[in-house]
Design a protein around this motif. Structure first.
Motif, PDB file in Angstrom:
ATOM      1  N   PRO A 153       4.399  15.762  -1.739  1.00 35.77           N
ATOM      2  CA  PRO A 153       3.865  16.926  -0.799  1.00 35.77           C
ATOM      3  C   PRO A 153       4.819  17.122   0.133  1.00 35.77           C
ATOM      4  O   PRO A 153       4.870  18.097   1.050  1.00 35.77           O
ATOM      5  CB  PRO A 153       2.734  16.500  -0.039  1.00 35.77           C
ATOM      6  CG  PRO A 153       2.780  14.860   0.037  1.00 35.77           C
ATOM      7  CD  PRO A 153       3.558  14.636  -1.469  1.00 35.77           C
ATOM      8  N   GLY A 154       6.144  16.209   0.254  1.00 36.98           N
ATOM      9  CA  GLY A 154       7.469  16.303   1.309  1.00 36.98           C
ATOM     10  C   GLY A 154       7.773  15.064   1.795  1.00 36.98           C
ATOM     11  O   GLY A 154       8.695  14.709   1.903  1.00 36.98           O
ATOM     12  N   SER A 155       6.756  14.035   1.685  1.00 38.65           N
ATOM     13  CA  SER A 155       7.106  12.717   2.012  1.00 38.65           C
ATOM     14  C   SER A 155       5.949  11.695   1.713  1.00 38.65           C
ATOM     15  O   SER A 155       4.656  12.529   1.633  1.00 38.65           O
ATOM     16  CB  SER A 155       7.450  12.303   3.646  1.00 38.65           C
ATOM     17  OG  SER A 155       6.250  12.628   4.488  1.00 38.65           O
ATOM     18  N   TYR A 156       6.275  10.444   1.592  1.00 35.40           N
ATOM     19  CA  TYR A 156       5.098   9.599   1.075  1.00 35.40           C
ATOM     20  C   TYR A 156       5.752   8.177   1.493  1.00 35.40           C
ATOM     21  O   TYR A 156       6.866   8.006   2.036  1.00 35.40           O
ATOM     22  CB  TYR A 156       4.995   9.467  -0.110  1.00 35.40           C
ATOM     23  CG  TYR A 156       5.824   9.096  -1.188  1.00 35.40           C
ATOM     24  CD1 TYR A 156       6.114   7.722  -1.808  1.00 35.40           C
ATOM     25  CD2 TYR A 156       6.677  10.089  -1.714  1.00 35.40           C
ATOM     26  CE1 TYR A 156       7.151   7.665  -2.623  1.00 35.40           C
ATOM     27  CE2 TYR A 156       7.740  10.042  -2.698  1.00 35.40           C
ATOM     28  CZ  TYR A 156       7.896   8.678  -3.161  1.00 35.40           C
ATOM     29  OH  TYR A 156       8.973   8.107  -4.035  1.00 35.40           O
ATOM     30  N   SER A 157       5.056   7.271   2.021  1.00 36.54           N
ATOM     31  CA  SER A 157       5.274   5.882   2.355  1.00 36.54           C
ATOM     32  C   SER A 157       4.765   4.795   1.717  1.00 36.54           C
ATOM     33  O   SER A 157       3.821   4.893   0.979  1.00 36.54           O
ATOM     34  CB  SER A 157       5.177   5.937   3.952  1.00 36.54           C
ATOM     35  OG  SER A 157       3.755   5.848   4.182  1.00 36.54           O
ATOM     36  N   PHE A 158       5.423   3.642   1.658  1.00 34.28           N
ATOM     37  CA  PHE A 158       4.856   2.315   1.373  1.00 34.28           C
ATOM     38  C   PHE A 158       4.949   1.225   2.339  1.00 34.28           C
ATOM     39  O   PHE A 158       5.846   1.358   3.190  1.00 34.28           O
ATOM     40  CB  PHE A 158       5.625   1.689   0.287  1.00 34.28           C
ATOM     41  CG  PHE A 158       5.731   2.490  -1.069  1.00 34.28           C
ATOM     42  CD1 PHE A 158       4.939   2.435  -1.942  1.00 34.28           C
ATOM     43  CD2 PHE A 158       6.984   3.378  -1.086  1.00 34.28           C
ATOM     44  CE1 PHE A 158       4.898   3.288  -3.238  1.00 34.28           C
ATOM     45  CE2 PHE A 158       7.064   4.331  -2.364  1.00 34.28           C
ATOM     46  CZ  PHE A 158       6.117   4.200  -3.302  1.00 34.28           C
ATOM     47  N   THR A 198       0.909  -1.310  -0.048  1.00 36.50           N
ATOM     48  CA  THR A 198       0.007  -0.101   0.042  1.00 36.50           C
ATOM     49  C   THR A 198       0.792   1.145  -0.030  1.00 36.50           C
ATOM     50  O   THR A 198       2.090   1.273   0.392  1.00 36.50           O
ATOM     51  CB  THR A 198      -0.963   0.078   1.272  1.00 36.50           C
ATOM     52  OG1 THR A 198      -0.146   0.090   2.517  1.00 36.50           O
ATOM     53  CG2 THR A 198      -1.682  -1.187   1.292  1.00 36.50           C
ATOM     54  N   SER A 199       0.341   2.471  -0.608  1.00 37.41           N
ATOM     55  CA  SER A 199       1.009   3.558  -0.498  1.00 37.41           C
ATOM     56  C   SER A 199       0.295   4.753  -0.147  1.00 37.41           C
ATOM     57  O   SER A 199      -1.074   4.710  -0.291  1.00 37.41           O
ATOM     58  CB  SER A 199       1.445   3.891  -2.177  1.00 37.41           C
ATOM     59  OG  SER A 199       2.058   5.112  -2.070  1.00 37.41           O
ATOM     60  N   SER A 200       0.681   5.635   0.767  1.00 36.58           N
ATOM     61  CA  SER A 200       0.187   6.736   1.334  1.00 36.58           C
ATOM     62  C   SER A 200       0.039   7.919   0.105  1.00 36.58           C
ATOM     63  O   SER A 200      -0.998   8.698   0.572  1.00 36.58           O
ATOM     64  CB  SER A 200       1.185   7.564   2.375  1.00 36.58           C
ATOM     65  OG  SER A 200       2.200   7.949   1.790  1.00 36.58           O
ATOM     66  N   LEU A 201       0.588   7.800  -0.909  1.00 30.92           N
ATOM     67  CA  LEU A 201       0.308   8.635  -1.987  1.00 30.92           C
ATOM     68  C   LEU A 201       0.245   8.038  -3.341  1.00 30.92           C
ATOM     69  O   LEU A 201       1.239   7.386  -3.666  1.00 30.92           O
ATOM     70  CB  LEU A 201       1.460   9.744  -1.980  1.00 30.92           C
ATOM     71  CG  LEU A 201       1.517  10.619  -3.011  1.00 30.92           C
ATOM     72  CD1 LEU A 201       0.398  11.804  -3.006  1.00 30.92           C
ATOM     73  CD2 LEU A 201       2.571  11.818  -3.149  1.00 30.92           C
ATOM     74  N   MET A 224       8.591   1.834   4.234  1.00 35.51           N
ATOM     75  CA  MET A 224       9.548   2.697   3.506  1.00 35.51           C
ATOM     76  C   MET A 224       9.047   3.944   3.628  1.00 35.51           C
ATOM     77  O   MET A 224       7.975   4.377   2.746  1.00 35.51           O
ATOM     78  CB  MET A 224      10.209   2.171   2.386  1.00 35.51           C
ATOM     79  CG  MET A 224      10.781   3.255   1.581  1.00 35.51           C
ATOM     80  SD  MET A 224      11.656   2.504   0.081  1.00 35.51           S
ATOM     81  CE  MET A 224      10.374   2.456  -0.889  1.00 35.51           C
ATOM     82  N   THR A 225       9.725   5.212   4.124  1.00 32.28           N
ATOM     83  CA  THR A 225       9.158   6.526   3.910  1.00 32.28           C
ATOM     84  C   THR A 225      10.096   7.298   3.170  1.00 32.28           C
ATOM     85  O   THR A 225      11.255   7.329   3.565  1.00 32.28           O
ATOM     86  CB  THR A 225       9.008   7.024   5.319  1.00 32.28           C
ATOM     87  OG1 THR A 225       8.011   6.480   6.131  1.00 32.28           O
ATOM     88  CG2 THR A 225       8.510   8.536   5.330  1.00 32.28           C
TER      89      THR A 225
END
Length: 748
Positions: free
Chosen positions: A90-95, A52-55, A172-173
């Motif tokens: 936007p500055g950071s995203y994660s999986f 899954t991804s936050s973005l 992972m961020t």
């Protein structure tokens, strides 16, 4: 009294031998492993897993199929490669990945794309985390920004924790400047799989730039991946310039130097170092005049120190921004023969100080490495060697002393190593405790073929109590699957992964036959051996003496340059890359037929010219040594020999006084391996009536001989339709070492 050829020869093989893009994953570790040891990574636990991804990825660079990060398809350095997925961050995203059950892992890696010119920066940081319950995450390790100084590059952000982690969820961020693009492809979490205790590895290698200049982009990438896969962390580019010839391996601005390579080898090595997390040490100048001058010509040495300073400034200005640029290497190699007293030691210290001052001025904190050698056949003994280095190191600022073990070069046996490395270690401890002692492990044997892995590991074990790191001369030249039989690499890689060396011997070859083809030639044939890892070659024994290692699995061999009317007994055995040997076959006998006798020696007492003068220590006294009929013994001090120390071909032209029929042409040479008097690689004969146009008469390759001191005649016999007044003999040396020649004959 004549001096040993050794004292003027180019003895250190790594200074003498002239050898012959897709990006993949790289591990940029959080810190070095223990010296000489390696922890092997196991399976990729994320392979084929959903995440899954936050973005969400941008529609223009989507996550096609939802498995791009775990499909094991590594993206190239092209933005259009569909393996990349892109986000305007936007500055950071994660999986996040659910492994399905708690598993043990230790290493993290992910690939990112940087294209500074297109506004795609490298991430400012990547954080790897883990969780037992999927709710509370702990940080495993953090990787800062990579790829400084590079414009277009595929980077891998990787790190490793000291102890295995047991967890079910991994995260992972990715962090970066808001409003910038971020491109990612492969994410890997590697199962912890420690190597068996006691395994020693080569931590790095020297690379001679001519070899790298021959590689394509893909071959550069493959080479660094091979190195990375067996735990290497550094590469030493042996030189960046050759002041003897005024050449460089990069686009230099130093006056008097011109780039000779087709590639910028310095830039390429640093680019690969960045991509694969391998430290690059840049060598300064090579100059074979060092092996004639040493510290005896102070003006010459001062000039070389000045050029070294200019190179340092030039290289740092062009490449100092590279993250992979981690040190300097000084190419002039000190030995135990040619710096016999405190006067010479002080001159060496003065040279080092001028160069190291220049280096520390432009690149503070960057370590400086040297790689001296010794030869146990004479010169300073270990106690004298220790005294020499105590003197030099107490007066200089050398960070790393990478001592050549000398076994491949024939300078030492395994049993000699402890005494010399202990003496060096003691010198460092007394005079310069901050200097690191590395082993420069030789990966070749005295025939310039790959050393078997067991012999190499034995040499490493012999010096383990004294060294903190192992470099090599040279993985790239004698172990890489791109240059030698891949079985050497596979055998070594298996040892790295398991800590256990292959110990199974090949089967005994069968059905050996020997057939005399003519008075000077015997053909051998046999049925192939088998081996659990693969046969890499066969040892050929003639009359009980090892005369040749085939270094090929071919089940045949042609033995040339034999004597007519002579009985020989042959036996063979197989060997593998680890050094395991089969038993010898039973010996088979063969007798060569009689050959023609050519009583007319047209060359006797005749004059000749040479394209290269003999060395002053082994001169052509009276100008008649080659035709006076006096043959030299198996001693290099025999006055019948004349010697030349070179790796370049040279030739002789004999004037027979009149056009003569020629049925045999020959020339005699000397072998004394202990002092680097080597038989030529080949000798070419040609004839002419006018000393202008020459017709090829034939070529003789280096014949199979044992390792003992001996003379050997290279002979063309049974020639038909060959005549001429002038005979040219071209000698092609086996390497940059000594060749000693005696008689040349033209007969009928």
């Amino acid at each position: 009294m004549k001096t040993l050829p050794l004292m003027k020869a180019c003895l250190a093989l790594k200074a003498c031998l002239t050898m012959l893009l897709s990006f993949a994953l790289v591990f940029a570790g959080a810190g070095p492993l223990s010296p000489g040891k390696v922890s092997a990574a196991g399976a990729n636990l994320l392979a084929g897993k959903s995440y899954t991804s936050s973005l969400a990825a941008d529609a223009a660079y989507p996550d096609s199929g939802g498995l791009e990060l775990t499909d094991d398809i590594t993206a190239s350095t092209l933005l259009a490669d569909p393996a990349w997925q892109g986000r305007l961050t936007p500055g950071s995203y994660s999986f996040t990945v659910d492994l399905g059950a708690a598993q043990s892992f230790q290493r993290f890696e992910a690939g990112f794309y940087k294209y500074a010119g297109a506004g795609i920066p490298a991430p400012s940081g990547v954080t790897y985390s883990y969780s037992i319950d999927g709710t509370t995450y702990a940080t495993a390790c953090v990787v800062g920004e990579q790829g400084g100084g590079s414009d277009i590059v595929r980077l891998v952000y990787g790190c490793e924790v000291d102890e295995p982690i047991l967890a079910r969820y991994v995260q992972m961020t990715v962090s970066g400047a808001p409003g910038t693009w971020s491109f990612v492809d492969e994410w890997r979490v590697l199962e912890a799989e420690p190597v068996a205790s006691g395994a020693l590895i080569l931590n790095g290698t020297f690379l001679q730039p001519q070899l790298g200049d021959q590689w394509s982009a893909a071959e550069w990438a493959d080479e660094f991946q091979y190195m990375k896969d067996v735990g290497m962390d550094h590469l030493i580019l042996q030189w960046s310039a050759n002041t003897e010839y005024g050449t460089a391996v990069y686009p230099t601005t130093v006056p008097g130097l011109t780039q000779e390579t087709s590639q910028d080898v310095v830039a390429k090595a640093l680019q690969m170092g960045e991509a694969y997390g391998i430290d690059i040490y840049i060598g300064l100048q090579l100059n074979h005049e060092w092996f004639a001058n040493y510290t005896n010509d102070v003006a010459w040495l001062e000039d070389e120190a000045a050029v070294a300073g200019e190179l340092i400034e030039d290289l740092w200005e062009q490449y100092g921004s590279s993250d992979a640029f981690k040190g300097w290497y000084l190419s002039f190699e000190v030995d135990n023969w040619n710096l016999p007293n405190a006067v010479s030691w002080q001159r060496m210290a003065d040279f080092y100080n001028e160069v190291t001052t220049a280096a520390h001025t432009v690149s503070p904190g960057l370590p400086i490495m040297i790689s001296p050698f010794y030869n146990v056949s004479g010169g300073l003994n270990p106690a004298g060697w220790q005294t020499m280095w105590e003197y030099i190191l107490s007066r200089t600022d050398i960070d790393i002393l990478a001592l050549q073990d000398g076994v491949g070069a024939g300078h030492a046996e395994t049993a000699d190593l402890a005494a010399w490395f202990a003496a060096t270690s003691q010198a460092i401890g007394t005079a310069s405790p901050g200097t690191a002692l590395w082993a420069d492990t030789e990966t070749f044997n005295t025939d310039f073929k790959p050393m078997d892995v067991r012999h190499m590991v034995d040499n490493m074990l012999a010096v383990e109590p004294y060294v903190s790191h192992y470099t090599s001369f040279s993985f790239n030249h004698y172990m890489s699957p791109q240059t030698v039989n891949p079985l050497y690499y596979e055998t070594y890689a298996d040892y790295v992964a398991s800590g256990i060396l292959d110990a199974a011997a090949p089967s005994v070859p069968t059905a050996l036959t020997a057939t005399a083809a003519d008075p000077m030639t015997v053909h051998l044939d046999w049925s192939s051996s088998t081996d659990d890892t693969g046969v890499v070659g066969y040892h050929i024994y003639r009359d009980g003496e090892l005369v040749y290692a085939s270094d090929t699995a071919a089940a045949s061999y042609v033995d040339r340059q034999l004597m007519p009317s002579t009985s020989y007994a042959y036996a063979i055995r197989a060997y593998d890359a680890a050094g395991n040997l089969s038993a010898l076959t039973a010996a088979v006998a063969v007798t060569t037929p009689a050959g023609a006798v050519y009583p007319n020696i047209w060359s006797a007492g005749k004059s000749y010219t040479a394209s290269m003068a003999a060395d002053a220590a082994y001169p052509d006294t009276g100008g008649t040594k080659l035709t006076d009929g006096i043959y030299g013994s198996a001693s290099y001090v025999d006055g019948a020999w004349q010697g030349r120390n070179t790796g370049s071909p040279y030739s002789f032209i004999l004037d027979l006084g009149a056009v003569r029929p020629l049925q045999e042409l020959n020339a005699s040479f000397l072998q004394v391996k202990s002092v680097y008097v080597l038989l030529p690689k080949e000798v070419r004969f040609s004839v002419s009536n006018d000393n202008i146009s020459y017709v090829d008469a034939g070529m003789v390759e280096r014949p199979a001989v044992g390792s003992s001191d001996q003379s050997k005649t290279y002979r063309l016999s049974g020639l038909t339709g060959v005549s001429g007044r002038y005979v040219k003999v071209e000698v092609v040396p086996n390497s940059s070492a000594w060749t000693f020649i005696d008689e040349i004959q033209a007969r009928s």
